[in-house]
Design an enzyme around this catalytic site. Structure first.
Site, PDB file in Angstrom:
ATOM      1  N   ASP A   9      25.181  12.737  13.249  1.00  0.00           N
ATOM      2  CA  ASP A   9      25.250  12.989  14.705  1.00  0.00           C
ATOM      3  C   ASP A   9      26.672  12.668  15.177  1.00  0.00           C
ATOM      4  O   ASP A   9      27.479  12.120  14.418  1.00  0.00           O
ATOM      5  CB  ASP A   9      24.227  12.098  15.445  1.00  0.00           C
ATOM      6  CG  ASP A   9      24.193  12.356  16.943  1.00  0.00           C
ATOM      7  OD1 ASP A   9      24.445  13.506  17.368  1.00  0.00           O
ATOM      8  OD2 ASP A   9      23.933  11.412  17.720  1.00  0.00           O
ATOM      9  N   SER A  10      26.939  12.989  16.441  1.00  0.00           N
ATOM     10  CA  SER A  10      28.229  12.626  17.011  1.00  0.00           C
ATOM     11  C   SER A  10      28.310  11.122  17.291  1.00  0.00           C
ATOM     12  O   SER A  10      29.402  10.569  17.391  1.00  0.00           O
ATOM     13  CB  SER A  10      28.431  13.379  18.323  1.00  0.00           C
ATOM     14  OG  SER A  10      27.349  13.097  19.189  1.00  0.00           O
ATOM     15  N   TYR A  41      30.104  15.757  21.622  1.00  0.00           N
ATOM     16  CA  TYR A  41      30.145  17.146  21.157  1.00  0.00           C
ATOM     17  C   TYR A  41      29.806  18.126  22.286  1.00  0.00           C
ATOM     18  O   TYR A  41      30.315  19.248  22.324  1.00  0.00           O
ATOM     19  CB  TYR A  41      29.106  17.349  20.047  1.00  0.00           C
ATOM     20  CG  TYR A  41      29.528  16.950  18.645  1.00  0.00           C
ATOM     21  CD1 TYR A  41      30.803  16.444  18.359  1.00  0.00           C
ATOM     22  CD2 TYR A  41      28.635  17.093  17.591  1.00  0.00           C
ATOM     23  CE1 TYR A  41      31.156  16.094  17.063  1.00  0.00           C
ATOM     24  CE2 TYR A  41      28.984  16.753  16.291  1.00  0.00           C
ATOM     25  CZ  TYR A  41      30.250  16.254  16.027  1.00  0.00           C
ATOM     26  OH  TYR A  41      30.591  15.919  14.744  1.00  0.00           O
ATOM     27  N   CYS A  70      21.358  16.162  15.530  1.00  0.00           N
ATOM     28  CA  CYS A  70      22.107  16.436  16.750  1.00  0.00           C
ATOM     29  C   CYS A  70      21.797  17.879  17.148  1.00  0.00           C
ATOM     30  O   CYS A  70      21.946  18.793  16.325  1.00  0.00           O
ATOM     31  CB  CYS A  70      23.596  16.267  16.462  1.00  0.00           C
ATOM     32  SG  CYS A  70      24.667  16.825  17.802  1.00  0.00           S
ATOM     33  N   ASN A  71      21.351  18.050  18.373  1.00  0.00           N
ATOM     34  CA  ASN A  71      20.984  19.402  18.822  1.00  0.00           C
ATOM     35  C   ASN A  71      22.198  20.292  19.027  1.00  0.00           C
ATOM     36  O   ASN A  71      22.149  21.490  18.768  1.00  0.00           O
ATOM     37  CB  ASN A  71      20.196  19.315  20.122  1.00  0.00           C
ATOM     38  CG  ASN A  71      18.864  18.631  19.922  1.00  0.00           C
ATOM     39  OD1 ASN A  71      17.870  19.278  19.648  1.00  0.00           O
ATOM     40  ND2 ASN A  71      18.837  17.312  20.038  1.00  0.00           N
ATOM     41  N   THR A  72      23.284  19.683  19.501  1.00  0.00           N
ATOM     42  CA  THR A  72      24.494  20.470  19.737  1.00  0.00           C
ATOM     43  C   THR A  72      25.016  20.999  18.400  1.00  0.00           C
ATOM     44  O   THR A  72      25.314  22.194  18.259  1.00  0.00           O
ATOM     45  CB  THR A  72      25.579  19.605  20.419  1.00  0.00           C
ATOM     46  OG1 THR A  72      24.965  18.847  21.472  1.00  0.00           O
ATOM     47  CG2 THR A  72      26.688  20.447  20.987  1.00  0.00           C
ATOM     48  N   CYS A 182      18.475  16.430  23.188  1.00  0.00           N
ATOM     49  CA  CYS A 182      19.671  15.749  22.695  1.00  0.00           C
ATOM     50  C   CYS A 182      19.125  14.473  22.086  1.00  0.00           C
ATOM     51  O   CYS A 182      18.305  13.785  22.722  1.00  0.00           O
ATOM     52  CB  CYS A 182      20.619  15.444  23.851  1.00  0.00           C
ATOM     53  SG  CYS A 182      21.937  14.286  23.405  1.00  0.00           S
ATOM     54  N   THR A 183      19.533  14.159  20.870  1.00  0.00           N
ATOM     55  CA  THR A 183      18.903  13.012  20.192  1.00  0.00           C
ATOM     56  C   THR A 183      19.186  11.690  20.907  1.00  0.00           C
ATOM     57  O   THR A 183      18.428  10.738  20.760  1.00  0.00           O
ATOM     58  CB  THR A 183      19.347  12.944  18.718  1.00  0.00           C
ATOM     59  OG1 THR A 183      20.779  13.073  18.648  1.00  0.00           O
ATOM     60  CG2 THR A 183      18.702  14.048  17.905  1.00  0.00           C
ATOM     61  N   HIS A 184      20.258  11.637  21.687  1.00  0.00           N
ATOM     62  CA  HIS A 184      20.520  10.428  22.473  1.00  0.00           C
ATOM     63  C   HIS A 184      19.406  10.163  23.499  1.00  0.00           C
ATOM     64  O   HIS A 184      19.179   9.028  23.894  1.00  0.00           O
ATOM     65  CB  HIS A 184      21.828  10.584  23.257  1.00  0.00           C
ATOM     66  CG  HIS A 184      23.073  10.390  22.452  1.00  0.00           C
ATOM     67  ND1 HIS A 184      23.502  11.288  21.509  1.00  0.00           N
ATOM     68  CD2 HIS A 184      24.000   9.389  22.468  1.00  0.00           C
ATOM     69  CE1 HIS A 184      24.645  10.857  20.981  1.00  0.00           C
ATOM     70  NE2 HIS A 184      24.961   9.716  21.543  1.00  0.00           N
TER      71      HIS A 184
HETATM   72  N1  DGL Z   1      23.228  13.716  20.137  1.00  0.00           N
HETATM   73  C1  DGL Z   1      23.815  14.982  20.355  1.00  0.00           C
HETATM   74  C2  DGL Z   1      22.759  16.049  20.546  1.00  0.00           C
HETATM   75  O1  DGL Z   1      21.632  15.873  20.109  1.00  0.00           O
HETATM   76  C3  DGL Z   1      24.830  15.182  21.423  1.00  0.00           C
HETATM   77  C4  DGL Z   1      25.702  14.166  21.966  1.00  0.00           C
HETATM   78  C5  DGL Z   1      27.096  14.680  22.261  1.00  0.00           C
HETATM   79  O2  DGL Z   1      27.336  15.355  23.262  1.00  0.00           O
HETATM   80  O3  DGL Z   1      27.930  14.359  21.421  1.00  0.00           O
HETATM   81  O4  DGL Z   1      23.038  17.091  21.082  1.00  0.00           O
END
Ligand code: DGL
Length: 255
Positions: A9-10, A41, A70-72, A182-184
């Site tokens: 992930d980021s 990201y 990470c979805n992005t 978004c995994t966050h």
């Molecule tokens: N955790 C990342 C996701 O699932 C994105 C966080 C980011 O913007 O870096 O998209």
């Protein structure tokens, strides 16, 4: 490398998937990689991310699996020309799960700006005969990543003010399911409940855990190892992790 499952992930978000995998399959060797040097990201350009995601995949390409937690990055992976048999993205699985859970087929998606712009959730969910309400919410990544530099009160005030404003978008939509796209975003589901009530909150953790079990021969390593890497500052990432009850040694990696 052949015996390692790499979770990527980021930043902090992928730790949700990483921890779910480690809990379910403790007898595996894991690598977690947070590309904090390039965080976030979700507001970067497509061209930059295509190059970056490919670099990271190439670096770990001989591993047992690379889970793009990470979805992005998962959205970007779909835009690469190359395909890798050992790479797993999370958007398709999460969409199917949400469409199955939703009763009224009205589904909200909160995700980074870029994930929403790239439209993968909208595409899958529409094909699954649901109505989608997508919300760009990169600000929430910044709030979640900044918990270690805020007091508890500052953090929850910031979060509540932001959610109160952003979630007005869902007013009158009648969604019965919200995808944390978004995994966050899985870290703060309790806060969402105040604004959206007791609807279904979907993260990618469980679906990824189940899917990997279908695809791989798991849990066979006798003396498993885990290594956490960041491309940013290891001490800082360790502090950030602590805020979400994740403990461990963090190493620097240059990719
Ligand atoms: N955790 C990342 C996701 O699932 C994105 C966080 C980011 O913007 O870096 O998209």
């Amino acid at each position: 490398m052949k015996d390692k499952i790499v979770v990527f992930d980021s930043g902090l978000g992928g730790l949700n998937i990483f921890n779910a995998l480690r809990t379910k399959y403790p007898n595996e060797n894991y690598i977690y990689i947070a590309d904090e040097l390039n965080l976030p990201y979700g507001t970067k350009s497509i061209e930059f991310l295509k190059k970056r995601i490919k670099e990271i995949i190439e670096y770990f390409k001989d591993s047992k699996a690379i889970v793009i937690a990470c979805n992005t990055a998962s959205s970007i992976y779909g835009l690469l020309e190359e395909r890798y048999d050992n790479v797993y993205e999370i958007i398709r699985l999460t969409s199917i799960h949400a469409a199955n859970i939703s009763k009224n087929k009205k589904i909200g998606v909160i995700a980074t700006n870029l994930t929403i712009e790239l439209g993968k959730y909208q595409e899958y969910l529409t094909n699954l005969n649901t109505t989608v309400y997508p919300l760009k919410y990169s600000e929430l990544v910044d709030i979640i990543e900044s918990k270690n530099v805020l007091t508890k009160e500052e953090y929850s005030t910031k979060l509540n003010e932001s959610l109160k404003e952003k979630f007005t978008y869902f007013k009158n939509t009648n969604i019965d399911t919200l995808i944390c796209g978004c995994t966050h975003f899985g870290y703060v589901i309790d806060y969402y409940k105040k604004y959206l009530g007791n609807i279904n909150y979907i993260t990618s953790d469980e679906v990824v855990v189940n899917y990997l079990n279908e695809k791989l021969d798991l849990n066979k390593v006798v003396n498993p190892t885990t290594t956490i890497y960041t491309t940013g500052d290891p001490m800082e990432f360790k502090e950030k992790m602590k805020e979400y009850n994740c403990l461990g040694v963090v190493n620097k990696i240059i990719i």
